[in-house]
Write an enzyme that holds these catalytic residues in place. Structure first.
Site, short mmCIF file in Angstrom:
data_model
loop_
_atom_site.label_atom_id
_atom_site.label_comp_id
_atom_site.label_asym_id
_atom_site.label_seq_id
_atom_site.Cartn_x
_atom_site.Cartn_y
_atom_site.Cartn_z
N GLU A 224 0.83 -1.21 0.00
CA GLU A 224 0.00 0.00 0.00
C GLU A 224 0.86 1.26 0.00
O GLU A 224 0.53 2.26 -0.65
CB GLU A 224 -0.94 0.00 1.22
CG GLU A 224 -2.01 -1.08 1.17
CD GLU A 224 -2.91 -0.94 -0.05
OE1 GLU A 224 -3.50 0.14 -0.23
OE2 GLU A 224 -2.99 -1.91 -0.83
N ASN B 80 -11.28 1.98 2.57
CA ASN B 80 -10.72 1.85 1.21
C ASN B 80 -11.55 0.96 0.30
O ASN B 80 -11.73 1.26 -0.88
CB ASN B 80 -9.28 1.31 1.28
CG ASN B 80 -8.32 2.35 1.81
OD1 ASN B 80 -8.62 3.54 1.83
ND2 ASN B 80 -7.15 1.90 2.26
N TRP C 9 -9.48 7.37 -8.77
CA TRP C 9 -10.71 7.67 -9.50
C TRP C 9 -10.60 7.24 -10.96
O TRP C 9 -11.54 6.70 -11.54
CB TRP C 9 -11.08 9.15 -9.38
CG TRP C 9 -11.94 9.39 -8.18
CD1 TRP C 9 -11.56 9.82 -6.95
CD2 TRP C 9 -13.35 9.15 -8.10
NE1 TRP C 9 -12.65 9.86 -6.10
CE2 TRP C 9 -13.75 9.47 -6.78
CE3 TRP C 9 -14.31 8.71 -9.00
CZ2 TRP C 9 -15.08 9.35 -6.34
CZ3 TRP C 9 -15.64 8.59 -8.58
CH2 TRP C 9 -16.00 8.90 -7.27
#
Length: 428
Positions: A253, A319, A360
């Site tokens: 991550e 998340n 996005w």
């Protein structure tokens, strides 16, 4: 005099440019500028501004123990430095790198100002392990797929000692001065009612991260985002912590964060345009009424609504749920990903332009290493996988299973079919 400019590095410990400023010079003036160009776009109780001020207060309290203080200004950086230059004989300005397009433009303008005054502008890498062109393909071109980037990142990391810059040991070299430490009120802001959750990088959280991170009801996320965003913690310290675990998921991550940062560095146009240009041909419907229902968490799809209500109330969203709400906006409601990105930018405590734009575009199918456009999350099936006891949903939607909860604003199958038709028409 030497100036050290705090930006996205709000700590005295293991701060690269602060270390070099103090190590190289006596009499260092530490400053922070509340940038009017940024603050003018925010509500007066913005939680991130409160967080920044709280971190500055921590720094101020630490400095006051040594009889020193932090100078805090409110204005446009160019003007603030103009004032400092008129009042002091400055020979160098130190700061840590910032990679976002606005910051790069600001720093270039300041570089020209400093050059005119024969002042050195020394900047350092601090908020990432690797930056810019440090992890690229063998031919020098940037990676646009995460896995090979991650592999090269880890390969390079194995050959790079993890440094610790002991800036905290040199605080006696900070200069005395008479500049003020501004309050929130002084800059036209009020304390936010949102409480920032302390971060958790305990051994148990990191060791079990892969098993627990996808289930929002468990609340097993680190809440590290905002602390990394503003440099309240050292990325080197967090990577060292991640390396103590046999499970690599948490480290991955942290590498994703750097992947998106280098994407934004190499492709700054992705803030406004799709990485895959043909995706800008999609005929978004951009229905403002449906967008408002999405924003308010009133879509009739409980996983989506719970996530949006969590975001609106706390400034945080789990998340896994971020993926679900983003996919729903783009692919069920056919609303441009840029609308969703802008709303998250307003609301997310841990808003990071590179990651927000990257994620996005991933959800919309238009970005690097993105989900294929025909991958459309079924919000109801997602509940069965990740919140089958409805614990997360019931926490944020107390009226769920009552007449007060709205009917779905779109039909899943019809929305899916329409999405596939419009995407295929645009991208082939």
């Amino acid at each position: 005099m030497t100036v050290f400019w705090f930006r996205r590095d709000l700590r005295l410990e293991d701060n690269t440019a602060l270390y070099h400023a103090l190590n190289d010079n006596d009499g260092v003036l530490p400053i922070f500028i509340f940038d009017k160009n940024i603050l003018s776009q925010l509500p007066p109780d913005d939680a991130r501004v409160t967080f920044i001020h709280n971190q500055l207060t921590v720094i101020q309290n630490q400095l006051q123990k040594t009889g020193k203080s932090l100078a805090v200004f409110h204005g446009e950086p160019f003007e603030v430095f103009g004032k400092l230059l008129s009042e002091n004989a400055i020979n160098a300005v130190y700061a840590n790198h910032d990679y976002e397009p606005y910051a790069r433009k600001r720093d270039l303008e300041l570089y020209q100002l400093f050059k005119e005054h024969r002042i050195e502008f020394k900047t350092c890498k601090d908020q990432v392990i690797f930056e810019k062109n440090e992890v690229v393909k063998d031919d020098g071109s940037p990676y646009v797929v995460y896995t090979p980037y991650s592999n090269k990142w880890k390969e390079r990391f194995r050959n790079t000692p993890l440094a610790h810059f002991q800036s905290e040991a040199l605080l006696s070299k900070i200069a005395s001065h008479s500049y003020p430490f501004l309050s929130l009120k002084d800059i036209g802001f009020t304390p936010s009612s949102i409480t920032v959750t302390p971060y958790d990088v305990s051994d148990s959280l990191i060791d079990n991260y892969e098993a627990t991170r996808n289930f929002p009801a468990l609340n097993k996320t680190s809440y590290l985002g905002i602390y990394l965003r503003f440099g309240a913690v050292s990325i080197r310290k967090m990577v060292a912590k991640a390396l103590q675990s046999k499970n690599e998921t948490f480290l991955k991550e942290l590498i994703w964060r750097e992947f998106f940062m280098q994407i934004l560095w190499h492709f700054p146009h992705t803030v406004h345009k799709s990485f895959k240009a043909k995706y800008d041909e999609i005929e978004w419907e951009n229905n403002e009424i449906l967008f408002q229902k999405w924003c308010e968490g009133k879509t009739g799809y409980p996983f989506v609504d719970a996530g949006m209500r969590e975001l609106n109330t706390t400034g945080h969203m789990h998340n896994r749920v971020r993926m679900i709400v983003a996919s729903f906006l783009c692919k069920h409601l056919l609303i441009d990903w840029r609308w969703g990105e802008a709303y998250f930018a307003q609301k997310l405590l841990d808003y990071e332009q590179a990651s927000n734009v990257g994620n996005w575009q991933w959800a919309a199918g238009s970005g690097v290493d993105a989900a294929p456009y025909f991958r459309i999350f079924n919000p109801t099936e997602q509940i069965k996988k990740f919140d089958k006891e409805y614990r997360y949903i019931k926490k944020w939607i107390p009226e769920y299973h009552s007449p007060a909860y709205p009917e779905p604003i779109v039909d899943h199958k019809a929305a899916r079919d329409k999405c596939l038709f419009l995407y295929k028409k645009a991208v082939g």
